[in-house]
Design an enzyme around this catalytic site. Sequence first.
Site, PDB file in Angstrom:
ATOM      1  N   ASP A 268      60.782  -0.772  71.936  1.00 15.33           N
ATOM      2  CA  ASP A 268      60.542  -1.894  71.180  1.00 15.33           C
ATOM      3  C   ASP A 268      59.606  -2.602  71.947  1.00 15.33           C
ATOM      4  OD1 ASP A 268      62.025  -3.029  73.166  1.00 15.33           O
ATOM      5  OD2 ASP A 268      62.910  -4.442  71.635  1.00 15.33           O
TER       6      ASP A 268
ATOM      7  N   TYR B 236      60.840   3.768  67.000  1.00 17.17           N
ATOM      8  CA  TYR B 236      61.672   2.831  67.591  1.00 17.17           C
ATOM      9  C   TYR B 236      63.218   2.830  67.008  1.00 17.17           C
ATOM     10  CZ  TYR B 236      64.794  -1.008  68.540  1.00 17.17           C
ATOM     11  OH  TYR B 236      65.753  -1.586  68.768  1.00 17.17           O
TER      12      TYR B 236
ATOM     13  N   GLU C  17      68.924  -3.168  62.468  1.00 14.54           N
ATOM     14  CA  GLU C  17      67.451  -2.784  62.998  1.00 14.54           C
ATOM     15  C   GLU C  17      66.398  -2.841  62.245  1.00 14.54           C
ATOM     16  OE1 GLU C  17      67.208  -2.168  66.161  1.00 14.54           O
ATOM     17  OE2 GLU C  17      69.144  -2.067  66.683  1.00 14.54           O
TER      18      GLU C  17
END
Length: 350
Positions: A135, A117, A34
Amino acid sequence: MDRVIPDLLIWYRQNARDLPWRNTQDPYRIWVSEIILQQTRVEQGKSFYMNFINNFHDFCHIANSPEDSILRVWQGLGYYSRARNMIKTAEIICHDFGGKMPANHKQILSLPGIGAYTAAAIASFAFGLPHAALDGNVRRVGSRFLGLYEVLGSKQSDKIITEYLEQHIPINEAGEFNQALIEIGATVCKPQKPDCHSCPLSKQCVAYQKNTQNELPVVARKKAPVNSYLDYMWLEADGYTWLTKRDNHGIWKGLYEFPSKTRDAETRNFPFEDWIINPEYASILSVKEYKHQLTHRTIYARLWHLSTSLNNIVNKNEFTRIESVSIEAYPVHRLMLKFIEQKETTTHHD
DNA sequence: AACACGGGGGT
DNA sequence: ACCCCAGTGTT
């Protein structure tokens, strides 16, 4: 949305790309992926992800490694504060959380480099917690699906989408639901020419029903990049060269580069008299111009490749003298890689 | 809310 | 050229 959620999940299970971080529930690997994928395309991130997890196996491994070794793996990927924040987060998790990512949204969100996010992504992917992960993909999907004319990413737009999704998120499949929305945005509900005919959400999509999918989302105008002009000194003397580590400035913080000075656009003078004792005893091997385009800045760099002897160089504390051959051990930015790569390609010319 | 922060790929 | 990318932190 309830009517299309089963279609969405079925679509995802049949169409999900096979990505290296999708075959794991390990919070460490999910976290690594991520962070790498922040403002970075999947195709660009893949090799960096593989390289990263092959070099650093868990949070404490990062916490116990030198900063330069993490930045070296990050070299060329950009947004280097991500790597430095990863070190901070790894130290917190290693020292305060027993080396394991906390299974708690609020604690995840408190970690450096993890914003709204990424916290929701980790919480839902790794722990199944029902938080909406907005996102760029999900914002676009949400804007079209709900027919929103609020500016993409604005407070109002995010609030509407988040509340809507968290009201509909399937409590036992939060992770797959979030990944499915991201996947739809990345592969179907694209910025240009969305493939609405193959979208499992289309029968409830406001934009598709009104045929406004090509005017949504509403995007704020981008700022034009600014110019900057730099002279770089690639100095070689008796098998040594010199680097500096960028620290106090904004760009490329923590990376190494050749010593440099800013200049005016039109200046062409030799700019390094104060770094070399007798400039007339230094030879200029080459002077080359580089244009390096960043998102918010255009850099016009001039590289002075110089050769002289060790006793002709002013000793400055901020310069690190290294053996020329060891330069590849230091993390450097992309412009430096452009500078250096010419060395291997100019082994022969008439 | 606006800005700084990299680099690459698509159109 | 311009847009956008599995965004975050600072001002």
